[in-house]
Design an enzyme around this catalytic site. Sequence first.
Site, PDB file in Angstrom:
ATOM      1  N   GLY A  93       6.324 -16.050   1.705  1.00 52.15           N
ATOM      2  CA  GLY A  93       5.756 -14.944   2.455  1.00 52.15           C
ATOM      3  C   GLY A  93       6.625 -13.716   2.297  1.00 52.15           C
ATOM      4  N   CYS A  94       6.225 -12.619   2.917  1.00 48.70           N
ATOM      5  CA  CYS A  94       6.969 -11.373   2.798  1.00 48.70           C
ATOM      6  C   CYS A  94       6.689 -10.502   4.009  1.00 48.70           C
ATOM      7  CB  CYS A  94       6.580 -10.633   1.514  1.00 48.70           C
ATOM      8  SG  CYS A  94       7.433  -9.055   1.273  1.00 48.70           S
ATOM      9  N   GLU A 152      13.922 -10.847  -3.489  1.00 49.44           N
ATOM     10  CA  GLU A 152      14.501  -9.546  -3.150  1.00 49.44           C
ATOM     11  C   GLU A 152      14.795  -8.715  -4.397  1.00 49.44           C
ATOM     12  OE1 GLU A 152      14.323  -8.485  -0.202  1.00 49.44           O
ATOM     13  OE2 GLU A 152      13.701 -10.436   0.544  1.00 49.44           O
ATOM     14  N   GLY A 196       0.834  -1.196   0.000  1.00 40.89           N
ATOM     15  CA  GLY A 196       0.000   0.000   0.000  1.00 40.89           C
ATOM     16  C   GLY A 196       0.864   1.238   0.000  1.00 40.89           C
TER      17      GLY A 196
END
Length: 238
Positions: free
Chosen positions: A166-167, A210, A66
């Site tokens: 995931g992050c 990354e 976001g």
Amino acid sequence: MLVNKACRVFGLLISHYSHSVVLSGLQSSRLCSSWTGVKKRNYWKYLKRSILGAPAPPYKKVVQTGNPILRGQAESVPPERIPHPETQALLKRMTQIMRSCGCVGLSAPQLGVPLRVMMLELPEHLCQMVPPDVRTFREMEPFPLKIFINPTMRILESRKLSFPEGCSSVQGFSAVVPRCYSVEVSGLNEKGEQTSWKTQGWTARIVQHEMDHLDGVLYIDKMDSRTFVNMCWMEVHE
């Protein structure tokens, strides 16, 4: 200053807003305890923000999806600026945050700095938290801290493997993402020296994740959308 200059080049007013792979499932309990939806700022935090203003990057927390900075193209670091205290402070902050969050990778944009800097590390203790059969199947091997500034990546084997990912910028969620089996990453290290690294399996996945961050790409752009899950879905309904 390098960080401020990069933010201006990127064209974001960083002060107007309130960047890695994590081993899938390892942080679910911690994330569940903190995941409560939208947080409201209490009076004291509001007062602190009014007096001190917004925090400046590099932030002490990983920015969340976001935030526009996660969708921009990061700028290269002038090689002569790598020994500069400001650049070294960024690397130190990134290392601290990556380790404190239990991540295995982190990029500078995830701390609000639009520069092409990333680091990766898979310590033995995190590896041991994964069942042996899963480690073998996913080809997970521990490796020491690796820092790449202005990295480039070359695909060595394009065969795709799909595993959950995931992050730390998409907290609390996971999804299956296809990644190339083997890659080579090249760039400058924290001393400004040229370095390269050939990787495969899970390590290659971390590198690709990354590298995506430096180009404004999140794993959710490449995931199998039917596998996108809240890792705390059971706890949320209790």
